[in-house]
Design a protein around this motif. Sequence first.
Motif, PDB file in Angstrom:
ATOM      1  N   LYS A  89       1.105   7.082  -6.565  1.00 20.58           N
ATOM      2  CA  LYS A  89      -0.064   7.968  -6.719  1.00 20.58           C
ATOM      3  C   LYS A  89       0.345   9.423  -6.478  1.00 20.58           C
ATOM      4  O   LYS A  89      -0.019  10.318  -7.252  1.00 20.58           O
ATOM      5  CB  LYS A  89      -1.156   7.560  -5.738  1.00 20.58           C
ATOM      6  CG  LYS A  89      -2.316   8.550  -5.631  1.00 20.58           C
ATOM      7  CD  LYS A  89      -3.310   8.087  -4.595  1.00 20.58           C
ATOM      8  CE  LYS A  89      -4.372   9.156  -4.344  1.00 20.58           C
ATOM      9  NZ  LYS A  89      -3.848  10.348  -3.670  1.00 20.58           N
ATOM     10  N   ASP A  90       1.094   9.668  -5.431  1.00 18.33           N
ATOM     11  CA  ASP A  90       1.532  11.036  -5.117  1.00 18.33           C
ATOM     12  C   ASP A  90       2.427  11.592  -6.220  1.00 18.33           C
ATOM     13  O   ASP A  90       2.347  12.778  -6.560  1.00 18.33           O
ATOM     14  CB  ASP A  90       2.279  11.049  -3.772  1.00 18.33           C
ATOM     15  CG  ASP A  90       1.359  10.744  -2.597  1.00 18.33           C
ATOM     16  OD1 ASP A  90       0.131  10.841  -2.767  1.00 18.33           O
ATOM     17  OD2 ASP A  90       1.879  10.389  -1.520  1.00 18.33           O
ATOM     18  N   ARG A 108       0.843   4.201  -2.800  1.00 20.64           N
ATOM     19  CA  ARG A 108       0.546   5.575  -2.402  1.00 20.64           C
ATOM     20  C   ARG A 108       1.641   6.529  -2.887  1.00 20.64           C
ATOM     21  O   ARG A 108       1.345   7.652  -3.328  1.00 20.64           O
ATOM     22  CB  ARG A 108       0.429   5.649  -0.876  1.00 20.64           C
ATOM     23  CG  ARG A 108      -0.028   6.996  -0.338  1.00 20.64           C
ATOM     24  CD  ARG A 108      -1.381   7.385  -0.883  1.00 20.64           C
ATOM     25  NE  ARG A 108      -1.802   8.683  -0.410  1.00 20.64           N
ATOM     26  CZ  ARG A 108      -2.573   8.876   0.660  1.00 20.64           C
ATOM     27  NH1 ARG A 108      -3.008   7.835   1.356  1.00 20.64           N
ATOM     28  NH2 ARG A 108      -2.928  10.083   1.015  1.00 20.64           N
ATOM     29  N   TYR A 152       0.837  -1.202   0.000  1.00 17.07           N
ATOM     30  CA  TYR A 152       0.000   0.000   0.000  1.00 17.07           C
ATOM     31  C   TYR A 152       0.873   1.253   0.000  1.00 17.07           C
ATOM     32  O   TYR A 152       0.576   2.224  -0.690  1.00 17.07           O
ATOM     33  CB  TYR A 152      -0.898  -0.005   1.235  1.00 17.07           C
ATOM     34  CG  TYR A 152      -1.627   1.298   1.466  1.00 17.07           C
ATOM     35  CD1 TYR A 152      -2.799   1.603   0.776  1.00 17.07           C
ATOM     36  CD2 TYR A 152      -1.128   2.248   2.362  1.00 17.07           C
ATOM     37  CE1 TYR A 152      -3.456   2.799   0.974  1.00 17.07           C
ATOM     38  CE2 TYR A 152      -1.779   3.452   2.566  1.00 17.07           C
ATOM     39  CZ  TYR A 152      -2.945   3.717   1.871  1.00 17.07           C
ATOM     40  OH  TYR A 152      -3.598   4.905   2.070  1.00 17.07           O
TER      41      TYR A 152
END
Length: 231
Positions: free
Chosen positions: A188-189, A185, A181
């Motif tokens: 994604k950032d 993340r 995860y």
Amino acid sequence: MKEIKLEKMTKDFKTNEAYKTLRTNIEFSGAENRVIAFTSCTPNEGKSTVSLGMASSLAESGKRVLFIDADLRKSVLMGRHQVNVEVKGLSHFLSGQADVDEVMYRTQQPGLIMIFAGVVPPNPAELLGNSRFEALIASARKVYDYIIIDTPPLGSVIDSAIVAKNCDASVLVIAANAISYKFARAVKDQMEKSGCPILGVVLNKVNLKQNKYYGRYYGGYYKYYGEYGKK
């Protein structure tokens, strides 16, 4: 424009319905989202299959679609579809070795046009960031309803973020049980820093037999709609 035949992608009922659902979600995300980049966190998560499948699904619905293979470092599409003829691709165009009409290929899928990656260049990030790529996208917007771009894994190289600057939105493909995860993340950032909004995440390679939750959900879903309309 030259024609090229792709190996037909076999889709079972559930896979076909999944692409239709993804297509519907993209269409309802807004008319302004027409140039969409697909990326992943790591190699082998299935982003190339998903992005080309999405382009094919959009074309099946009557849309004019341009699919661009912008994975200049390690494209798998030509080998996967057994393209044995000499093909000029995106790297040829971006380096000035070919005109745009020389790198576009009509497929057997009506409405679907492809630009392959081409030969591996020594400077892929620089090529994707040059003015020729920006001009390509700008001109293609005038002709096509959707432009789907397959980009390298953003968790490995920065190319996807460079491409995303010319896109309206992006989609992240993640293979089930493949990454953490925290890593997802971070990717994604990184994509959001490019200024390109993420429409959502495609969870790929889910084993419905082993995963009871997804098996029950999709099994019940299709059983319900199979009965729809019956008295």
